[in-house]
Write a protein that holds these residues in place. Structure first.
Motif, short mmCIF file in Angstrom:
data_model
loop_
_atom_site.label_atom_id
_atom_site.label_comp_id
_atom_site.label_asym_id
_atom_site.label_seq_id
_atom_site.Cartn_x
_atom_site.Cartn_y
_atom_site.Cartn_z
N PHE A 216 0.78 -1.11 0.07
CA PHE A 216 -0.09 0.13 0.27
C PHE A 216 0.83 1.39 -0.12
CE2 PHE A 216 -2.66 -3.21 1.83
CZ PHE A 216 -3.89 -3.21 0.96
N PHE A 217 2.06 1.09 0.63
CA PHE A 217 3.00 2.29 0.43
C PHE A 217 3.89 2.53 -0.78
CE2 PHE A 217 1.57 1.79 4.64
CZ PHE A 217 1.40 3.08 5.25
N SER A 218 3.83 1.47 -1.68
CA SER A 218 4.68 1.43 -2.82
C SER A 218 4.41 2.54 -3.75
CB SER A 218 4.49 0.04 -3.38
OG SER A 218 5.46 0.20 -4.67
N PRO A 219 5.57 3.50 -3.78
CA PRO A 219 5.30 4.83 -4.65
C PRO A 219 5.00 4.59 -5.98
CG PRO A 219 7.44 5.05 -3.13
CD PRO A 219 6.69 3.68 -3.26
N THR A 220 5.75 3.42 -6.52
CA THR A 220 5.37 3.19 -7.97
C THR A 220 3.98 2.72 -8.21
OG1 THR A 220 6.02 0.83 -7.60
CG2 THR A 220 7.79 2.50 -8.37
N ARG A 221 3.19 2.34 -7.10
CA ARG A 221 2.03 1.87 -7.40
C ARG A 221 0.74 2.82 -6.92
NH1 ARG A 221 3.95 -0.72 -10.42
NH2 ARG A 221 4.07 -2.87 -10.73
N ASN A 222 1.18 3.65 -5.66
CA ASN A 222 0.14 4.29 -5.14
C ASN A 222 0.25 5.80 -5.64
OD1 ASN A 222 2.02 5.87 -3.54
ND2 ASN A 222 1.47 4.66 -1.67
N GLN A 223 1.06 6.21 -6.49
CA GLN A 223 1.19 7.74 -6.66
C GLN A 223 0.09 8.16 -8.15
OE1 GLN A 223 5.31 8.85 -7.18
NE2 GLN A 223 5.14 9.98 -5.08
N VAL A 224 -0.21 9.08 -8.00
CA VAL A 224 -1.07 9.76 -9.02
C VAL A 224 0.01 10.25 -10.15
CG1 VAL A 224 -2.85 11.27 -9.79
CG2 VAL A 224 -2.77 10.38 -7.44
N ASP A 225 -0.37 9.92 -11.43
CA ASP A 225 0.50 10.37 -12.62
C ASP A 225 0.00 11.80 -12.93
OD1 ASP A 225 2.03 10.92 -14.51
OD2 ASP A 225 0.99 9.71 -15.93
N ASN A 226 0.30 12.94 -12.13
CA ASN A 226 0.08 14.26 -12.55
C ASN A 226 0.91 15.34 -12.07
OD1 ASN A 226 -0.10 14.16 -9.69
ND2 ASN A 226 -2.24 14.85 -9.35
N PRO A 227 2.31 14.79 -12.25
CA PRO A 227 3.23 15.68 -11.79
C PRO A 227 3.19 17.30 -12.30
CG PRO A 227 4.26 14.24 -13.34
CD PRO A 227 2.88 13.87 -12.99
N ARG A 228 2.74 17.19 -13.85
CA ARG A 228 2.80 18.67 -14.44
C ARG A 228 1.77 19.43 -13.88
NH1 ARG A 228 3.63 17.45 -21.02
NH2 ARG A 228 1.87 16.14 -20.36
N GLU A 229 0.52 18.68 -13.67
CA GLU A 229 -0.65 19.35 -13.18
C GLU A 229 -0.57 19.79 -11.90
OE1 GLU A 229 -0.51 16.54 -14.65
OE2 GLU A 229 -1.33 16.81 -16.59
N LYS A 230 0.15 19.10 -11.01
CA LYS A 230 -0.01 19.60 -9.69
C LYS A 230 1.42 19.40 -9.05
CE LYS A 230 -3.05 18.74 -5.62
NZ LYS A 230 -2.56 18.07 -4.73
N ARG A 231 2.07 20.29 -8.38
CA ARG A 231 3.21 20.53 -7.97
C ARG A 231 3.49 19.44 -6.69
NH1 ARG A 231 7.17 24.43 -5.14
NH2 ARG A 231 9.14 23.61 -5.88
N TRP A 232 4.39 18.42 -6.94
CA TRP A 232 4.61 17.60 -5.76
C TRP A 232 6.00 17.89 -5.07
CZ3 TRP A 232 2.44 13.45 -3.51
CH2 TRP A 232 3.36 12.56 -2.62
N THR A 233 5.83 18.07 -3.72
CA THR A 233 7.04 17.99 -3.00
C THR A 233 7.05 17.38 -1.46
OG1 THR A 233 6.49 20.06 -1.81
CG2 THR A 233 7.71 20.45 -3.77
N ALA A 234 8.08 16.75 -1.21
CA ALA A 234 7.77 15.95 0.12
C ALA A 234 9.38 15.79 0.61
CB ALA A 234 7.22 14.66 0.11
#
Ligand code: SF4
Ligand code: SF4
Lengths: 246, 498
Positions: A216-234
């Motif tokens: 459930f925590f695997s980023p390759t599976r649980n991330q939304v593919d929207n980096p251009r639309e929404k700025r991601w930072t962490a």
């Protein structure tokens, strides 16, 4: 109160505590660790709802594994589904009255115990027969299969060969939950079964069984593919002065 | 140069080989010298006490990168990924199986950061951080092109690319970096691009292109450099300025802009789309290299940014730029930032703004190679999988004869060219040639079935790699084409409705 009862009562309290605290700790660590960049394996869903659906497919029908290898999928999926059915079926030892839904599983569990063992046997056979899988197997991987297999076989043994007093077993577990201890029948098959289950609970938080929360925590599976639309930072990407170059 | 080796023979079908332990144990990338390390903020060379430093760095990475933490904990050794890596398929070395590659790092993680690994190292395959282990890391984490094919097929999405980035980051942090990638990063920081082409050389090249295109078409197509106030900044891999078939792509971009009547410019400051910071997992270098693009865009006052044909650069641009160098509130919000050159061209085609004479490419029967980082680490257009549809649509707009390779070797299951992720260096030729085998096998099939003569790609590394490895498999080296090279041939310049 027999020594066996006391021993197993304490064992199950300890095992439960270790399982719950250990897994909760690991989930906390997974959740706390930041994922600084967007790394979904694409094509990936472009919405949250889409990600939920992708994850649901992964954990119910093992979609990626199905794409990957039909044998591992077959053995793995059968094993896991039977495991879940058996876990649910065992809830009748912990509930009074037993929820109706669980009683429906009755006709089904004829297959699930066998499927559990057969699925494991298939997975284990691959560790010997396929040279690639043999190469990557550590002793702990064999031990884990041995442990699960022994749980399945001792369970089957009680079901078909050495019947145990399941009413007493139920009383024991309900008693544990209510802190009102009841005697546990000292049948060898039962004691073996319970010891192995407790062992499994104890090793869970420090073993590869962590794949259960991990998926459930695997980023390759649980991330939304929207980096251009929404700025991601962490994490470091949130701390660094990105947009300030101008 | 690499020692002599045998090029794999192409079979009718891709066979899963039996393991041949140690087959690639001798493969060694040149180790970076102090002058390649210190300018990047890495120690010059391996020094006393590196073991503790490496272990400590591993701990920091695990704490600051959820992917690494989850991946190291979650693998069940199911084996589903074991036959998915082109390097395993081509070299038969079991340490090139994705899970075995991860285990090189996982064994150390287990030893120092998990209870069973501390108590019973043998039982769970945990190992001390020793020079032998480091050497093994160095060998096999430089036999991973970070293509993410394994991640598609793992039930938990475990991405060995993330593990190999982490391992390379640790190695860099103790002075055991790779010469090829680090030398290039020094160049990009100092000169502005990976090839180390200075501004005047770029200007010369672009003027030369203008003359060539004028001779070929009679039209004045411009290849502008550092033009303030242009609408679009184009950032492209520096190989596009340099060699065939890359440069045909750049010529193509210019023709598309000309035909569409949109003003554009290249930048000396940002004369490189590639970003090797990603390959070595160095966030500082990744960000610093990316930052040049933001600086150039602001300095030139452009409204849009378009990225040329480069696979890993597109991943960095699409997936990371907004995070690393955003927000892009100074750009025109009506266009995606960044935009891929294929998206740009596709959009114009959709709007009828370009006209093609496909017969100009009638001498070619074309297939398309999905580059890993485009296929599995990014997107084009607004729907998942657009990265497969859009470049093919551009190719098909430019030529009449198009044939896809076998479905299990394209799209998300595409096979790497064998040269990505920082392996595009001569001393790694053996692993590059062998790793290209699955791709070559699929190519061979369409050559036989459909008489395919050319393979188009949108990645500078793929193009350079194919140029080198195609001849090993008895294919002509000029079989590899830029997608915008095909566009360049077919596009009609001048008013569209003429
Ligand atoms: S597919 Fe995933 S879980 Fe299975 S062995 Fe490979 S990395 Fe581990
Ligand atoms: S990322 Fe690609 S090269 Fe690296 S292990 Fe996975 S499949 Fe192999």
């Amino acid at each position: 109160m027999s020594a066996v009862t006391v021993l197993y009562a304490l064992l199950f309290y300890a095992a439960t505590a270790i399982l719950v605290v250990g897994v909760a700790r690991k989930i906390f660590i997974f959740a706390r660790t930041p994922q600084p960049l967007k790394i979904p394996t694409t094509p990936a869903p472009t919405t949250r709802a889409g990600v939920w659906w992708r994850m649901t497919r992964e954990v119910t029908v093992f979609e990626s594994l199905f794409k990957s290898n039909k044998w591992i999928w077959l053995f793995g999926w059968v094993f896991h589904m039977c495991l879940f059915a058996e876990l649910a079926w065992h809830l009748r030892y912990f509930t009074q009255p037993v929820p109706v839904v669980i009683t429906w599983l009755h006709w089904f569990t004829v297959f699930t115990a066998l499927g559990f063992v057969a699925g494991l046997a298939g997975l284990w056979a691959r560790r010997f027969l396929v040279d690639r899988v043999r190469y990557i197997s550590n002793p702990s991987d064999h031990l884990m299969l041995a442990l699960l297999m022994a749980i399945g076989l001792s369970g089957l043994g009680m079901k078909y060969l050495m019947r145990t007093d399941i009413v007493a077993v139920k009383a024991f577990f309900l008693g544990l939950m209510r802190f009102d201890w009841q005697p546990l029948p000292a049948d060898p098959a039962l004691l073996v079964h319970l010891t192995l289950v407790a062992t499994l609970m104890i090793v869970f938080p420090v073993s590869k069984l962590l794949h259960a929360p991990g998926v459930f925590f695997s980023p390759t599976r649980n991330q939304v593919d929207n980096p251009r639309e929404k700025r991601w930072t962490a994490g470091w990407s949130a701390e660094s002065k990105s947009g300030q170059a101008g | 140069m690499a020692a002599k080796f045998e090029t794999p023979t192409l079979k009718e079908y891709l066979e899963i080989p039996h393991t041949r332990p140690g087959a690639m144990a001798e493969s060694k990338a040149y180790v970076a010298k102090p002058e390649h390390n210190t300018p990047l903020g890495f120690p010059g060379e391996l020094a006393e006490g590196w073991e503790q430093k490496a272990v400590a760095r591993l701990g920091e990475i695990v704490k600051s990168n959820r992917a690494v933490q989850v991946f190291l904990d979650s693998c069940v050794k199911c084996g589903a990924c074991t036959d998915k890596c082109h390097y395993y398929l081509g070299t038969e070395d079991p340490k090139n199986m994705p899970v075995a590659r991860q285990d090189l790092l996982r064994s150390v993680y287990r030893r120092y950061y998990t209870l069973p690994g501390k108590l019973f190292p043998k039982l769970v395959g945990a190992r001390d951080m020793t020079k032998d282990v480091l050497d093994e890391w160095y060998n096999y984490f430089h036999q991973c092109s970070q293509c993410r094919r394994c991640s598609v097929f793992c039930p938990y999405g475990i991405d060995t690319a993330e593990i190999s980035m982490a391992a390379r980051e640790i190695m860099d942090s103790v002075g055991q970096g790779q010469k090829y990638t680090n030398e290039i990063m020094v160049k990009v920081h100092k000169i502005g691009n990976n090839l180390g082409l200075p501004g005047p050389a770029l200007e010369d090249t672009l003027l030369g292109l203008e003359e060539d295109v004028k001779d070929e078409t009679g039209v004045d197509v411009k290849y502008p450099l550092d033009v303030k106030g242009a609408d679009v900044l184009v950032v492209t891999p520096s190989a596009d300025f340099f060699a065939e078939p890359h440069v045909d792509g750049l010529i193509g971009y210019g023709k598309v802009f000309h035909a569409a009547g949109i003003s554009w410019t290249l930048s000396t400051h940002a004369s490189e789309a590639g970003n090797f910071g990603m390959f070595v997992g160095s966030s500082a270098n990744l960000q610093k290299i990316a930052m040049r693009i933001r600086e150039a865009a602001l300095d030139l006052g452009v409204k849009r940014i378009v990225v040329g044909e480069c696979g890993h650069a597109w991943r960095v641009a699409y997936s990371f730029w907004n995070t690393l160098i955003g927000p892009f509130d100074f750009l025109d919000p009506r266009y995606p930032v960044p935009q891929h050159i294929c998206e740009f061209t596709y959009d114009l085609i959709q709007r009828g703004a370009l006209k093609f004479d496909k017969s100009a490419n009638d001498d070619k029967r074309v297939t398309f190679h999905d580059s890993c980082n485009v296929a599995r680490a990014s997107r084009m257009g607004d729907m998942p999988g657009g990265q497969f549809i859009i470049p093919r649509a551009v190719v098909q707009a430019s030529c009449n004869h198009f044939f896809d390779m076998a479905p299990e070797t394209i799209h998300e299951a595409t096979f790497c060219c064998g040269g990505g992720g920082g392996l595009l260096t001569d001393e790694l030729m053996e692993v590059r040639v062998k790793g290209a085998m699955p791709r070559m096998q699929a190519l061979q099939q369409v050559v036989e079935e459909h008489g395919v003569t050319h393979i188009a790609a949108i990645c500078a590394i793929c193009k350079a790699q194919f140029t080198k490895v195609l001849p090993y498999y008895q294919f002509p080296m000029d079989m590899i084409q830029s997608v915008h090279g095909l566009v360049s041939k077919a596009i009609r310049l001048g008013p569209v409705n003429e």
